[in-house]
Design a protein around this motif. Sequence first.
Motif, PDB file in Angstrom:
ATOM      1  N   LEU A   1       4.769  -0.623   2.944  1.00  0.00           N
ATOM      2  CA  LEU A   1       3.891   0.206   3.343  1.00  0.00           C
ATOM      3  C   LEU A   1       4.769   1.587   3.046  1.00  0.00           C
ATOM      4  O   LEU A   1       5.836   1.797   3.693  1.00  0.00           O
ATOM      5  CB  LEU A   1       3.671   0.044   5.004  1.00  0.00           C
ATOM      6  CG  LEU A   1       3.224  -1.126   5.576  1.00  0.00           C
ATOM      7  CD1 LEU A   1       3.231  -0.899   6.893  1.00  0.00           C
ATOM      8  CD2 LEU A   1       1.792  -1.501   4.890  1.00  0.00           C
TER       9      LEU A   1
ATOM     10  N   SER B   1      -0.848  11.614  10.699  1.00  0.00           N
ATOM     11  CA  SER B   1       0.345  10.735  10.147  1.00  0.00           C
ATOM     12  C   SER B   1       1.583  11.123  10.094  1.00  0.00           C
ATOM     13  O   SER B   1       2.466  10.253  10.059  1.00  0.00           O
ATOM     14  CB  SER B   1      -0.304  10.569   8.580  1.00  0.00           C
ATOM     15  OG  SER B   1      -1.581  10.116   8.425  1.00  0.00           O
TER      16      SER B   1
ATOM     17  N   GLU C   1      -0.293   4.093  10.964  1.00  0.00           N
ATOM     18  CA  GLU C   1      -1.409   4.654   9.967  1.00  0.00           C
ATOM     19  C   GLU C   1      -1.796   3.520   8.917  1.00  0.00           C
ATOM     20  O   GLU C   1      -3.076   3.561   8.307  1.00  0.00           O
ATOM     21  CB  GLU C   1      -0.802   5.807   9.211  1.00  0.00           C
ATOM     22  CG  GLU C   1      -0.773   7.081  10.170  1.00  0.00           C
ATOM     23  CD  GLU C   1      -2.173   7.493  10.894  1.00  0.00           C
ATOM     24  OE1 GLU C   1      -2.748   8.316  10.001  1.00  0.00           O
ATOM     25  OE2 GLU C   1      -2.796   6.984  11.589  1.00  0.00           O
ATOM     26  N   LEU C   2      -1.006   2.808   8.373  1.00  0.00           N
ATOM     27  CA  LEU C   2      -1.333   1.728   7.253  1.00  0.00           C
ATOM     28  C   LEU C   2      -1.442   0.341   7.932  1.00  0.00           C
ATOM     29  O   LEU C   2      -0.959  -0.505   7.265  1.00  0.00           O
ATOM     30  CB  LEU C   2      -0.201   1.969   6.009  1.00  0.00           C
ATOM     31  CG  LEU C   2      -0.183   3.373   5.435  1.00  0.00           C
ATOM     32  CD1 LEU C   2       0.921   3.381   4.381  1.00  0.00           C
ATOM     33  CD2 LEU C   2      -1.641   3.565   4.834  1.00  0.00           C
TER      34      LEU C   2
ATOM     35  N   ARG D   1      -2.969  -0.164  -3.599  1.00  0.00           N
ATOM     36  CA  ARG D   1      -3.425  -1.053  -2.711  1.00  0.00           C
ATOM     37  C   ARG D   1      -3.556  -2.315  -3.195  1.00  0.00           C
ATOM     38  O   ARG D   1      -4.688  -2.502  -3.722  1.00  0.00           O
ATOM     39  CB  ARG D   1      -4.359  -0.436  -1.676  1.00  0.00           C
ATOM     40  CG  ARG D   1      -5.057  -1.528  -0.673  1.00  0.00           C
ATOM     41  CD  ARG D   1      -6.021  -0.894   0.446  1.00  0.00           C
ATOM     42  NE  ARG D   1      -4.984  -0.700   1.581  1.00  0.00           N
ATOM     43  CZ  ARG D   1      -5.193   0.537   2.611  1.00  0.00           C
ATOM     44  NH1 ARG D   1      -6.137   1.161   2.206  1.00  0.00           N
ATOM     45  NH2 ARG D   1      -4.480   0.658   3.683  1.00  0.00           N
TER      46      ARG D   1
ATOM     47  N   TRP E   1      -3.313  12.983   0.707  1.00  0.00           N
ATOM     48  CA  TRP E   1      -4.125  12.272   1.404  1.00  0.00           C
ATOM     49  C   TRP E   1      -5.372  13.374   1.512  1.00  0.00           C
ATOM     50  O   TRP E   1      -6.543  12.845   1.227  1.00  0.00           O
ATOM     51  CB  TRP E   1      -3.727  12.169   2.525  1.00  0.00           C
ATOM     52  CG  TRP E   1      -3.019  10.748   2.614  1.00  0.00           C
ATOM     53  CD1 TRP E   1      -2.240   9.960   1.682  1.00  0.00           C
ATOM     54  CD2 TRP E   1      -2.831   9.654   3.772  1.00  0.00           C
ATOM     55  NE1 TRP E   1      -1.375   8.844   2.087  1.00  0.00           N
ATOM     56  CE2 TRP E   1      -1.853   8.776   3.326  1.00  0.00           C
ATOM     57  CE3 TRP E   1      -3.025   9.587   5.062  1.00  0.00           C
ATOM     58  CZ2 TRP E   1      -1.629   7.656   3.931  1.00  0.00           C
ATOM     59  CZ3 TRP E   1      -2.841   8.651   5.880  1.00  0.00           C
ATOM     60  CH2 TRP E   1      -2.012   7.480   5.429  1.00  0.00           C
TER      61      TRP E   1
ATOM     62  N   VAL F   1       0.892  -1.110  -0.004  1.00  0.00           N
ATOM     63  CA  VAL F   1       0.067   0.099   0.138  1.00  0.00           C
ATOM     64  C   VAL F   1       0.911   1.285   0.091  1.00  0.00           C
ATOM     65  O   VAL F   1       2.070   1.367   0.774  1.00  0.00           O
ATOM     66  CB  VAL F   1      -0.847   0.024   1.460  1.00  0.00           C
ATOM     67  CG1 VAL F   1      -0.100   0.015   2.537  1.00  0.00           C
ATOM     68  CG2 VAL F   1      -1.868   1.174   1.115  1.00  0.00           C
TER      69      VAL F   1
ATOM     70  N   HIS G   1      -4.030  -1.476   8.335  1.00  0.00           N
ATOM     71  CA  HIS G   1      -4.780  -2.152   7.881  1.00  0.00           C
ATOM     72  C   HIS G   1      -4.332  -3.429   7.078  1.00  0.00           C
ATOM     73  O   HIS G   1      -5.018  -4.683   7.296  1.00  0.00           O
ATOM     74  CB  HIS G   1      -5.634  -1.315   6.359  1.00  0.00           C
ATOM     75  CG  HIS G   1      -6.578  -0.296   7.192  1.00  0.00           C
ATOM     76  ND1 HIS G   1      -7.851  -0.548   7.618  1.00  0.00           N
ATOM     77  CD2 HIS G   1      -6.633   0.930   7.058  1.00  0.00           C
ATOM     78  CE1 HIS G   1      -8.565   0.542   8.096  1.00  0.00           C
ATOM     79  NE2 HIS G   1      -7.791   1.468   7.642  1.00  0.00           N
ATOM     80  N   GLU G   2      -3.246  -3.376   6.437  1.00  0.00           N
ATOM     81  CA  GLU G   2      -2.628  -4.348   5.827  1.00  0.00           C
ATOM     82  C   GLU G   2      -2.233  -5.521   6.894  1.00  0.00           C
ATOM     83  O   GLU G   2      -2.385  -6.752   6.738  1.00  0.00           O
ATOM     84  CB  GLU G   2      -1.174  -4.048   5.162  1.00  0.00           C
ATOM     85  CG  GLU G   2      -1.384  -3.699   3.714  1.00  0.00           C
ATOM     86  CD  GLU G   2      -2.706  -2.531   3.467  1.00  0.00           C
ATOM     87  OE1 GLU G   2      -3.435  -2.664   2.311  1.00  0.00           O
ATOM     88  OE2 GLU G   2      -2.793  -1.837   4.230  1.00  0.00           O
TER      89      GLU G   2
ATOM     90  N   VAL H   1       4.037   4.879   8.836  1.00  0.00           N
ATOM     91  CA  VAL H   1       3.480   4.035   8.169  1.00  0.00           C
ATOM     92  C   VAL H   1       2.757   2.826   9.163  1.00  0.00           C
ATOM     93  O   VAL H   1       1.660   2.276   8.745  1.00  0.00           O
ATOM     94  CB  VAL H   1       4.153   3.583   6.828  1.00  0.00           C
ATOM     95  CG1 VAL H   1       4.401   5.099   5.882  1.00  0.00           C
ATOM     96  CG2 VAL H   1       5.442   3.049   7.390  1.00  0.00           C
TER      97      VAL H   1
END
Length: 333
Positions: free
Chosen positions: A231, A160, A172-173, A240, A149, A142, A175-176, A169
């Motif tokens: 990331l 962020s 904030e990222l 993504r 953003w 991602v 999700h992965e 990252v």
Amino acid sequence: LIVGGGSMGWRHTRLIRESLPDADIRVLMRDPDRDLPDGANARLTGLDAALAFKPELAVIASPATRHLETAIPLARSGAHLLVEKPLSATCAGVGELIDTARASGIVLLIGYNLRYAPSLREFGRLVEQGVIGRCLSVRAEVGQYLPSWRPDADYRQGVSARKELGGGVLLELSHELDYLRWIFGEVRSVQAAIARQSRLEIDVEDTADLLLQFDPASDSDSDGVVASVHLDFVRRDSIRLCTVVGERGTLRWNGITGSVERYSADVNAWEAVFTSELDRDATYIAQWSHFLACVCESAEPRVTGQDGLAVLRIVEAAREAASTGCRVELMSG
């Protein structure tokens, strides 16, 4: 109660007002000069006022470093909680929140909204069904240029970009990290390289590359699958993707287009197997509906406090691995 008047606070306020038009929605905000989100009934300026309000439901959408300072008292008061991702900035204190939520009998749902994306859910279902055979390797990536953003805001002042607010990252990222664990199970070990490589005016990492090894399946005699995870805040062409290589083909999820594709060894070609319409609000609406189902119908939370803590453990293991240059083993449970 909405805790936080930033972009996520505004989004949650708007969507909750649409779902519950008669609700009394109040927003706890640190900055008294900041505009009140559209749809809110009133502003609250301190935790005591928030507790006196006695909310039935609370959304924690403040910076990650401040989540627990409001979430734990609210849990003690009996408010059901939807806590934006990441659950916190570190693992410290998270166990207390989980234990408090359990003792108070309240719902604790963590806001990894990608779990509600139809395309990702279909991707996970196809992996589980074994449409490409046994999984051999995984690549998740991602990237998006941080200043793009929210073009109407100064990226340097956002969460962020700032360590004190839980930026970088990895958090904030994350999700992965959450969806990979959801699909492939518990992470056994982590290797990582983390860096600030760009000229962005930030004090956090803008790039991270991780190797995650997952526990093997109980019925498997092979090592657990390995996932390569990238990331970044620096990529100008937003991306993504998650690609899974299997014994009988390859499966690819595109989170930007909402599509799932399969490469079959039988026909030696890619084919689209699923596509969903893109709607930035859709996953948040689905998440909110699920939250209400957990509160009103005793549905099981899709993303629990333990799930949020597991992600933080991966993040902390990645930081340790990057600083030592060694693989870090994670304790199960």
